[in-house]
Design a protein around this motif. Structure first.
Motif, PDB file in Angstrom:
ATOM      1  N   ASN A  48     -15.134  12.611   8.660  1.00  0.00           N
ATOM      2  CA  ASN A  48     -16.429  13.598   8.661  1.00  0.00           C
ATOM      3  C   ASN A  48     -16.659  13.501   6.842  1.00  0.00           C
ATOM      4  OD1 ASN A  48     -16.715  14.324  10.959  1.00  0.00           O
ATOM      5  ND2 ASN A  48     -15.496  16.239  10.845  1.00  0.00           N
ATOM      6  N   PHE A  49     -16.072  12.636   6.159  1.00  0.00           N
ATOM      7  CA  PHE A  49     -16.382  12.445   4.841  1.00  0.00           C
ATOM      8  C   PHE A  49     -17.496  11.327   4.556  1.00  0.00           C
ATOM      9  CE2 PHE A  49     -12.677  14.962   4.372  1.00  0.00           C
ATOM     10  CZ  PHE A  49     -12.730  15.665   3.116  1.00  0.00           C
ATOM     11  N   GLY A  50     -18.403  11.628   3.386  1.00  0.00           N
ATOM     12  CA  GLY A  50     -19.431  10.534   3.163  1.00  0.00           C
ATOM     13  C   GLY A  50     -19.227   9.877   1.851  1.00  0.00           C
ATOM     14  N   GLU A  51     -20.075   9.490   1.182  1.00  0.00           N
ATOM     15  CA  GLU A  51     -19.694   8.868  -0.137  1.00  0.00           C
ATOM     16  C   GLU A  51     -18.802   9.472  -1.064  1.00  0.00           C
ATOM     17  OE1 GLU A  51     -21.806   6.286  -3.800  1.00  0.00           O
ATOM     18  OE2 GLU A  51     -22.941   6.993  -2.074  1.00  0.00           O
ATOM     19  N   THR A  52     -17.487   8.782  -1.790  1.00  0.00           N
ATOM     20  CA  THR A  52     -16.857   9.722  -2.889  1.00  0.00           C
ATOM     21  C   THR A  52     -17.663   9.694  -3.901  1.00  0.00           C
ATOM     22  OG1 THR A  52     -14.861   9.210  -1.587  1.00  0.00           O
ATOM     23  CG2 THR A  52     -14.803   9.609  -3.890  1.00  0.00           C
ATOM     24  N   VAL A  53     -17.535  10.630  -4.543  1.00  0.00           N
ATOM     25  CA  VAL A  53     -18.081  10.556  -6.134  1.00  0.00           C
ATOM     26  C   VAL A  53     -17.262  10.913  -7.338  1.00  0.00           C
ATOM     27  CG1 VAL A  53     -20.297  11.427  -5.064  1.00  0.00           C
ATOM     28  CG2 VAL A  53     -18.807  12.883  -6.399  1.00  0.00           C
ATOM     29  N   LEU A  83     -15.718  14.180  -1.428  1.00  0.00           N
ATOM     30  CA  LEU A  83     -14.632  14.159  -1.974  1.00  0.00           C
ATOM     31  C   LEU A  83     -15.344  13.832  -3.582  1.00  0.00           C
ATOM     32  CD1 LEU A  83     -11.594  14.062  -2.888  1.00  0.00           C
ATOM     33  CD2 LEU A  83     -11.447  11.875  -2.220  1.00  0.00           C
ATOM     34  N   CYS A  84     -14.655  14.553  -4.470  1.00  0.00           N
ATOM     35  CA  CYS A  84     -15.170  14.501  -5.778  1.00  0.00           C
ATOM     36  C   CYS A  84     -14.013  14.459  -6.411  1.00  0.00           C
ATOM     37  CB  CYS A  84     -15.932  15.678  -6.348  1.00  0.00           C
ATOM     38  SG  CYS A  84     -17.463  16.415  -5.375  1.00  0.00           S
ATOM     39  N   LEU A  85     -13.642  13.095  -7.317  1.00  0.00           N
ATOM     40  CA  LEU A  85     -12.695  12.718  -8.238  1.00  0.00           C
ATOM     41  C   LEU A  85     -13.040  13.177  -9.710  1.00  0.00           C
ATOM     42  CD1 LEU A  85     -12.078   8.944  -6.710  1.00  0.00           C
ATOM     43  CD2 LEU A  85     -11.067  11.228  -5.984  1.00  0.00           C
ATOM     44  N   LEU A  86     -12.318  13.888 -10.121  1.00  0.00           N
ATOM     45  CA  LEU A  86     -12.478  14.603 -11.385  1.00  0.00           C
ATOM     46  C   LEU A  86     -11.978  13.560 -12.447  1.00  0.00           C
ATOM     47  CD1 LEU A  86     -11.820  18.184 -10.564  1.00  0.00           C
ATOM     48  CD2 LEU A  86     -13.676  16.804  -9.746  1.00  0.00           C
ATOM     49  N   ASP A  87     -12.682  13.791 -13.784  1.00  0.00           N
ATOM     50  CA  ASP A  87     -12.335  12.904 -14.811  1.00  0.00           C
ATOM     51  C   ASP A  87     -11.145  12.895 -15.438  1.00  0.00           C
ATOM     52  OD1 ASP A  87     -13.216  10.901 -16.495  1.00  0.00           O
ATOM     53  OD2 ASP A  87     -14.711  12.164 -17.760  1.00  0.00           O
ATOM     54  N   ILE A  88     -10.773  11.774 -16.071  1.00  0.00           N
ATOM     55  CA  ILE A  88      -9.423  11.632 -16.595  1.00  0.00           C
ATOM     56  C   ILE A  88      -9.953  10.748 -18.100  1.00  0.00           C
ATOM     57  CG2 ILE A  88      -7.233  10.823 -16.788  1.00  0.00           C
ATOM     58  CD1 ILE A  88      -7.054  10.768 -13.825  1.00  0.00           C
ATOM     59  N   LYS A  89      -9.397  11.513 -19.099  1.00  0.00           N
ATOM     60  CA  LYS A  89      -9.706  10.866 -20.458  1.00  0.00           C
ATOM     61  C   LYS A  89      -8.326  10.773 -20.959  1.00  0.00           C
ATOM     62  CE  LYS A  89     -14.105  11.294 -20.706  1.00  0.00           C
ATOM     63  NZ  LYS A  89     -14.982   9.796 -20.693  1.00  0.00           N
ATOM     64  N   VAL A  90      -7.722   9.566 -20.945  1.00  0.00           N
ATOM     65  CA  VAL A  90      -6.512   8.976 -21.463  1.00  0.00           C
ATOM     66  C   VAL A  90      -6.706   7.874 -22.703  1.00  0.00           C
ATOM     67  CG1 VAL A  90      -4.174   8.041 -21.070  1.00  0.00           C
ATOM     68  CG2 VAL A  90      -5.394   9.643 -19.360  1.00  0.00           C
ATOM     69  N   LYS A  91      -6.281   8.298 -23.760  1.00  0.00           N
ATOM     70  CA  LYS A  91      -6.564   7.053 -24.672  1.00  0.00           C
ATOM     71  C   LYS A  91      -7.675   6.900 -25.135  1.00  0.00           C
ATOM     72  CE  LYS A  91      -3.869   3.116 -26.589  1.00  0.00           C
ATOM     73  NZ  LYS A  91      -2.996   2.007 -26.271  1.00  0.00           N
ATOM     74  N   GLU A  92      -8.714   7.755 -25.114  1.00  0.00           N
ATOM     75  CA  GLU A  92      -9.927   7.702 -25.595  1.00  0.00           C
ATOM     76  C   GLU A  92     -10.238   8.053 -27.139  1.00  0.00           C
ATOM     77  OE1 GLU A  92     -12.832   7.179 -23.504  1.00  0.00           O
ATOM     78  OE2 GLU A  92     -11.681   6.829 -21.574  1.00  0.00           O
ATOM     79  N   ILE A 141     -13.860  19.137  -3.191  1.00  0.00           N
ATOM     80  CA  ILE A 141     -14.608  18.859  -1.871  1.00  0.00           C
ATOM     81  C   ILE A 141     -15.387  19.751  -1.942  1.00  0.00           C
ATOM     82  CG2 ILE A 141     -14.273  18.440   0.436  1.00  0.00           C
ATOM     83  CD1 ILE A 141     -11.327  18.063   0.064  1.00  0.00           C
ATOM     84  N   VAL A 142     -16.670  19.346  -1.835  1.00  0.00           N
ATOM     85  CA  VAL A 142     -17.862  19.999  -1.213  1.00  0.00           C
ATOM     86  C   VAL A 142     -18.125  19.695   0.219  1.00  0.00           C
ATOM     87  CG1 VAL A 142     -20.396  20.420  -1.575  1.00  0.00           C
ATOM     88  CG2 VAL A 142     -18.940  19.665  -3.535  1.00  0.00           C
ATOM     89  N   HIS A 193       0.735  -1.260  -0.028  1.00  0.00           N
ATOM     90  CA  HIS A 193       0.062  -0.162   0.072  1.00  0.00           C
ATOM     91  C   HIS A 193       0.860   1.279  -0.032  1.00  0.00           C
ATOM     92  CE1 HIS A 193      -3.827  -2.137   0.584  1.00  0.00           C
ATOM     93  NE2 HIS A 193      -3.155  -2.901   1.180  1.00  0.00           N
ATOM     94  N   ASN A 194       0.273   2.524  -0.230  1.00  0.00           N
ATOM     95  CA  ASN A 194       0.865   3.723  -0.345  1.00  0.00           C
ATOM     96  C   ASN A 194      -0.181   4.941  -0.067  1.00  0.00           C
ATOM     97  OD1 ASN A 194       2.632   5.920  -0.715  1.00  0.00           O
ATOM     98  ND2 ASN A 194       3.880   4.523  -2.144  1.00  0.00           N
ATOM     99  N   ALA A 195       0.143   6.104   0.063  1.00  0.00           N
ATOM    100  CA  ALA A 195      -0.746   7.004   0.194  1.00  0.00           C
ATOM    101  C   ALA A 195      -1.572   7.154  -1.024  1.00  0.00           C
ATOM    102  CB  ALA A 195      -0.143   8.471   0.513  1.00  0.00           C
ATOM    103  N   SER A 196      -2.819   7.593  -0.861  1.00  0.00           N
ATOM    104  CA  SER A 196      -3.801   8.049  -2.092  1.00  0.00           C
ATOM    105  C   SER A 196      -4.541   9.164  -1.858  1.00  0.00           C
ATOM    106  CB  SER A 196      -4.684   6.820  -2.403  1.00  0.00           C
ATOM    107  OG  SER A 196      -5.823   6.926  -1.571  1.00  0.00           O
ATOM    108  N   ILE A 197      -5.241   9.743  -3.036  1.00  0.00           N
ATOM    109  CA  ILE A 197      -6.092  10.830  -2.727  1.00  0.00           C
ATOM    110  C   ILE A 197      -7.036  10.782  -1.657  1.00  0.00           C
ATOM    111  CG2 ILE A 197      -7.659  10.329  -4.680  1.00  0.00           C
ATOM    112  CD1 ILE A 197      -6.267  13.980  -3.732  1.00  0.00           C
TER     113      ILE A 197
END
Length: 285
Positions: free
Chosen positions: A126-131, A160-169, A253-254, A109-113
């Protein structure tokens, strides 16, 4: 043995000692190259690890996983993931395939966002479901993530809102014609995510609703968390649509209900300290 090794969030040196030792004894080393982005390039990783890396894109991992696992029952193979190995469901699938083939595996394992977001001062419990917030198109504008953010806020939880990544699309045209031509990489910014949230708020109001989240809801924008040039900005959702955070990767983050200590921490990163205090949703106890 199959090793799933987390690389952390910064540069080549963020790998753990245990992870580095595993990589150096592996016959083949794959670098997952589509769910996240490391500030260091492939060449810098190869130089530090002393190993040649095989780039594993989405197509390879999801459709050709058996090639990654080939001979892993008789030699060591490593699969490197930016952040932590279980930040994406695809990697669970790789483990399940290995188990079915009788291949032993070890996760390093390692650190993640998911836990590094604590750098902004909001408390992790204090965080709920990640989206995930995806790029909209002219014909596809989903809003389901907004409902989850609202539910979290109703419960006093941050999102926590993870934002879209488009790679090799591929474009729809190239996909339909079977042409292996790929679009340039795109990484959603905090500005783009905030603009989509603001558009949803306007849509809901046109439908007669008054959303739980408004233009004045306090949010936090984060960029390149874990890197030396990481950037954090707190302010209203409207302010997030114009704040300048630089290059990718971004997260948003909202906020929900805030403890006074959380509020004090957010003031350190505020675009406008008065707006943070004025619009914060605070606990009374």
């Amino acid at each position: 043995m199959l090793y799933l090794v987390g690389l952390g969030l910064g540069d080549a040196r963020d790998i753990t000692v245990k992870g580095l030792e595993a990589v150096r004894r592996c016959r083949r080393v794959y670098l997952e190259a589509y769910t996240s982005l490391l500030t260091a390039g492939k060449e810098a990783l190869e130089e530090f690890y002393g190993k040649e890396l095989i780039l594993a894109d989405r197509e390879m991992v999801e459709q050709e996983a058996d090639s990654i696992l080939k001979e892993a029952d008789v030699c060591d193979v490593a699969f490197l993931v930016v952040g932590d190995p279980f930040g994406a469901t695809t990697h669970s699938d790789l483990v399940l395939r290995a188990v079915k083939l009788g291949i032993p595996y070890q996760v390093i394992h390692n650190a993640s966002i998911m836990n590094a977001v604590g750098c902004c001062g909001l408390q992790l419990y204090n965080f709920g479901e990640t989206v995930s917030i995806v790029f909209w198109t002219d014909t596809w504008k989903p809003e389901s993530f907004f409902d989850k953010i609202e539910k979290n806020r109703q419960n006093g939880m941050h999102t926590l809102c993870l934002l879209d990544i488009k790679v090799k699309e591929q474009s729809l045209e190239n996909l339909m014609k079977g042409r292996k031509i790929y679009e340039p990489p795109r990484y959603m910014s905090v500005n783009q995510a905030a603009e989509q949230l603001l558009a949803i708020i306007q849509n809901r109001r046109l439908q007669g609703e008054e959303p739980e989240i408004t233009e004045n809801t306090i949010c936090v924008g984060l960029a390149r968390v874990g890197a030396l040039d990481q950037k954090i900005a707190s302010g209203t959702l409207s302010q997030m649509s114009t704040v300048e955070l630089g290059g990718p990767l971004h997260s948003l983050i909202v906020t929900g209900t805030m403890h006074p200590l959380e509020l004090e921490m957010l003031k350190l990163f505020s675009v406008d300290s008065s707006s943070v205090e004025k619009n914060a949703f605070q606990r009374t106890t």
